[in-house]
Design a protein around this motif. Structure first.
Motif, PDB file in Angstrom:
ATOM      1  N   VAL A  29     -89.639 -26.197 -19.113  1.00  0.00           N
ATOM      2  CA  VAL A  29     -88.282 -27.127 -19.539  1.00  0.00           C
ATOM      3  C   VAL A  29     -88.110 -26.843 -21.142  1.00  0.00           C
ATOM      4  CG1 VAL A  29     -87.739 -29.399 -19.971  1.00  0.00           C
ATOM      5  CG2 VAL A  29     -88.804 -28.823 -17.831  1.00  0.00           C
ATOM      6  N   ILE A  30     -89.412 -26.876 -21.678  1.00  0.00           N
ATOM      7  CA  ILE A  30     -89.173 -26.597 -23.393  1.00  0.00           C
ATOM      8  C   ILE A  30     -88.559 -25.277 -23.764  1.00  0.00           C
ATOM      9  CG2 ILE A  30     -90.471 -26.368 -25.501  1.00  0.00           C
ATOM     10  CD1 ILE A  30     -90.043 -29.270 -24.466  1.00  0.00           C
ATOM     11  N   GLY A  31     -88.995 -24.462 -22.893  1.00  0.00           N
ATOM     12  CA  GLY A  31     -88.406 -22.922 -23.336  1.00  0.00           C
ATOM     13  C   GLY A  31     -86.942 -22.692 -22.866  1.00  0.00           C
ATOM     14  N   HIS A  32     -86.631 -23.732 -21.927  1.00  0.00           N
ATOM     15  CA  HIS A  32     -85.222 -23.613 -21.356  1.00  0.00           C
ATOM     16  C   HIS A  32     -84.374 -24.419 -22.573  1.00  0.00           C
ATOM     17  CE1 HIS A  32     -81.644 -23.974 -18.709  1.00  0.00           C
ATOM     18  NE2 HIS A  32     -81.657 -25.226 -19.124  1.00  0.00           N
ATOM     19  N   LEU A  33     -84.754 -25.569 -23.043  1.00  0.00           N
ATOM     20  CA  LEU A  33     -83.776 -26.041 -23.879  1.00  0.00           C
ATOM     21  C   LEU A  33     -83.824 -25.346 -25.357  1.00  0.00           C
ATOM     22  CD1 LEU A  33     -85.444 -29.823 -23.347  1.00  0.00           C
ATOM     23  CD2 LEU A  33     -83.062 -28.869 -22.624  1.00  0.00           C
ATOM     24  N   ARG A  34     -84.863 -24.733 -25.676  1.00  0.00           N
ATOM     25  CA  ARG A  34     -84.662 -23.968 -26.699  1.00  0.00           C
ATOM     26  C   ARG A  34     -83.436 -22.785 -26.668  1.00  0.00           C
ATOM     27  NH1 ARG A  34     -86.088 -19.577 -29.908  1.00  0.00           N
ATOM     28  NH2 ARG A  34     -86.981 -20.051 -31.776  1.00  0.00           N
ATOM     29  N   GLU A  35     -83.533 -22.445 -25.478  1.00  0.00           N
ATOM     30  CA  GLU A  35     -82.647 -21.265 -25.356  1.00  0.00           C
ATOM     31  C   GLU A  35     -81.148 -21.737 -25.248  1.00  0.00           C
ATOM     32  OE1 GLU A  35     -83.837 -19.335 -21.778  1.00  0.00           O
ATOM     33  OE2 GLU A  35     -85.540 -18.359 -22.543  1.00  0.00           O
ATOM     34  N   GLN A  36     -80.929 -22.965 -24.942  1.00  0.00           N
ATOM     35  CA  GLN A  36     -79.703 -23.611 -25.031  1.00  0.00           C
ATOM     36  C   GLN A  36     -78.850 -23.884 -26.290  1.00  0.00           C
ATOM     37  OE1 GLN A  36     -78.369 -23.256 -21.752  1.00  0.00           O
ATOM     38  NE2 GLN A  36     -80.479 -22.449 -21.363  1.00  0.00           N
ATOM     39  N   MET A  37     -79.597 -23.884 -27.245  1.00  0.00           N
ATOM     40  CA  MET A  37     -79.333 -24.139 -28.808  1.00  0.00           C
ATOM     41  C   MET A  37     -78.407 -23.172 -29.298  1.00  0.00           C
ATOM     42  SD  MET A  37     -80.210 -27.354 -29.023  1.00  0.00           S
ATOM     43  CE  MET A  37     -80.128 -27.642 -30.605  1.00  0.00           C
ATOM     44  N   PRO A  38     -77.470 -23.441 -30.025  1.00  0.00           N
ATOM     45  CA  PRO A  38     -76.880 -22.402 -30.693  1.00  0.00           C
ATOM     46  C   PRO A  38     -77.383 -22.028 -31.988  1.00  0.00           C
ATOM     47  CG  PRO A  38     -76.020 -24.703 -31.149  1.00  0.00           C
ATOM     48  CD  PRO A  38     -76.876 -24.770 -30.106  1.00  0.00           C
ATOM     49  N   ALA A  39     -77.130 -20.804 -32.471  1.00  0.00           N
ATOM     50  CA  ALA A  39     -77.898 -20.073 -33.415  1.00  0.00           C
ATOM     51  C   ALA A  39     -77.821 -20.905 -34.867  1.00  0.00           C
ATOM     52  CB  ALA A  39     -77.530 -18.678 -33.656  1.00  0.00           C
ATOM     53  N   LEU A  40     -76.517 -21.301 -35.204  1.00  0.00           N
ATOM     54  CA  LEU A  40     -76.113 -21.921 -36.494  1.00  0.00           C
ATOM     55  C   LEU A  40     -75.427 -23.358 -36.389  1.00  0.00           C
ATOM     56  CD1 LEU A  40     -74.603 -18.806 -38.373  1.00  0.00           C
ATOM     57  CD2 LEU A  40     -76.709 -19.681 -38.684  1.00  0.00           C
ATOM     58  N   PHE A  41     -74.303 -23.384 -35.810  1.00  0.00           N
ATOM     59  CA  PHE A  41     -73.623 -24.763 -35.964  1.00  0.00           C
ATOM     60  C   PHE A  41     -73.714 -25.569 -34.601  1.00  0.00           C
ATOM     61  CE2 PHE A  41     -71.526 -21.525 -38.903  1.00  0.00           C
ATOM     62  CZ  PHE A  41     -71.983 -22.198 -40.057  1.00  0.00           C
ATOM     63  N   GLY A  42     -73.416 -26.809 -34.755  1.00  0.00           N
ATOM     64  CA  GLY A  42     -73.282 -27.621 -33.563  1.00  0.00           C
ATOM     65  C   GLY A  42     -74.769 -28.071 -32.858  1.00  0.00           C
ATOM     66  N   LYS A  43     -75.778 -27.979 -33.682  1.00  0.00           N
ATOM     67  CA  LYS A  43     -77.039 -28.056 -33.083  1.00  0.00           C
ATOM     68  C   LYS A  43     -77.163 -29.560 -32.488  1.00  0.00           C
ATOM     69  CE  LYS A  43     -79.495 -26.286 -36.336  1.00  0.00           C
ATOM     70  NZ  LYS A  43     -80.672 -25.813 -37.078  1.00  0.00           N
ATOM     71  N   ASP A  44     -76.707 -30.406 -33.187  1.00  0.00           N
ATOM     72  CA  ASP A  44     -76.959 -31.822 -33.208  1.00  0.00           C
ATOM     73  C   ASP A  44     -76.359 -32.174 -31.887  1.00  0.00           C
ATOM     74  OD1 ASP A  44     -78.812 -32.401 -35.199  1.00  0.00           O
ATOM     75  OD2 ASP A  44     -77.114 -32.928 -36.353  1.00  0.00           O
ATOM     76  N   ALA A  45     -75.055 -31.833 -31.845  1.00  0.00           N
ATOM     77  CA  ALA A  45     -74.267 -31.986 -30.681  1.00  0.00           C
ATOM     78  C   ALA A  45     -74.644 -31.668 -29.233  1.00  0.00           C
ATOM     79  CB  ALA A  45     -72.765 -31.601 -31.007  1.00  0.00           C
ATOM     80  N   GLN A  46     -75.179 -30.426 -29.431  1.00  0.00           N
ATOM     81  CA  GLN A  46     -75.713 -29.552 -28.243  1.00  0.00           C
ATOM     82  C   GLN A  46     -76.907 -30.273 -27.769  1.00  0.00           C
ATOM     83  OE1 GLN A  46     -74.846 -27.867 -26.038  1.00  0.00           O
ATOM     84  NE2 GLN A  46     -76.226 -26.649 -25.376  1.00  0.00           N
ATOM     85  N   LYS A  47     -77.752 -30.821 -28.770  1.00  0.00           N
ATOM     86  CA  LYS A  47     -79.038 -31.533 -28.656  1.00  0.00           C
ATOM     87  C   LYS A  47     -78.837 -32.781 -27.814  1.00  0.00           C
ATOM     88  CE  LYS A  47     -82.931 -34.012 -30.786  1.00  0.00           C
ATOM     89  NZ  LYS A  47     -83.581 -34.318 -31.708  1.00  0.00           N
ATOM     90  N   ALA A  48     -77.861 -33.579 -28.199  1.00  0.00           N
ATOM     91  CA  ALA A  48     -77.530 -34.687 -27.674  1.00  0.00           C
ATOM     92  C   ALA A  48     -76.898 -34.456 -26.119  1.00  0.00           C
ATOM     93  CB  ALA A  48     -76.312 -35.386 -28.381  1.00  0.00           C
TER      94      ALA A  48
END
Length: 211
Positions: free
Chosen positions: A122-141
């Motif tokens: 689960v942790i590894g999967h969530l990390r892979e879904q994150m953008p490289a630069l912008f929009g990290k907070d929105a993607q996390k939410a």
């Protein structure tokens, strides 16, 4: 319990309720059963099971050992063979406690190892879904809000049983405190060792306890 005293006091009720979650460790003894006849014993047993059902709350009926557990002759011999059989079963149960305790510990270790495996994916999967630069907070939410769907993706992708996943709502709360990009990447070597523990090491350990 005494065949003539089935009442469960408030103190005893509280003590029993503290054991919830450990129902497989509870044993019930109905003592002085030789002081009632067969018909009365059936009624006493039924009343005891009814009382225990209200307090314990277990979906499975508790094991009740019926007899007169001392070294004096039975007052009523009509159920003597039943009482002797129940006493043998109780002694065998007590003698098996060390082995049963060891089996429970290994089973709990297997459960925790499977949960650790699911958690890692689960942790590894969530990390892979994150953008490289912008929009990290929105993607996390978004990932937290749709965590149930992310669990299903991990379940299908890695063939993880549903029961191995962490509690959904608790996981959502804890995830709020972390930066998903800081999560470690999945380590194939560590996962291989974990899989070896599940498929080889722990079964071998169980075999030494229960050959």
């Amino acid at each position: 319990f005494d065949a003539h005293k089935l009442d469960i006091s408030d103190e005893f009720k509280n003590a029993i309720m503290q054991l919830r979650g450990h129902d497989d460790k509870i044993r019930v003894v109905l003592n002085k059963a030789d002081r009632v006849n067969t018909q009365q014993l059936m009624r006493v047993y039924g009343a005891l099971m009814w009382s225990l059902g209200k307090v314990v709350g277990s979906p499975e009926a508790l094991r009740v050992y019926v007899g007169s557990f001392w070294d004096q002759p039975y007052f009523d011999e009509s159920n003597a063979e039943l009482f002797r059989s129940e006493q043998r079963d109780l002694l065998a149960d007590l003698q098996a406690l060390p082995r049963n305790s060891a089996v429970r510990k290994v089973n709990e270790l297997v459960k925790r190892t499977r949960q650790a495996k699911a958690h890692a994916y689960v942790i590894g999967h969530l990390r892979e879904q994150m953008p490289a630069l912008f929009g990290k907070d929105a993607q996390k939410a978004k990932l937290i809000a749709e965590l149930a769907e992310e669990f299903k993706k991990v379940m299908r992708l890695y063939r993880i049983p549903p029961g191995d996943f962490p509690d959904l709502e608790k996981m959502k709360v804890h995830l709020n405190d972390y930066d998903f990009k800081e999560f470690p990447r999945l380590d194939p070597k560590l996962l291989e060792k974990l899989e070896q523990a599940l498929t080889k090491d722990l079964p071998k350990l169980m075999h030494t306890i229960d050959p």
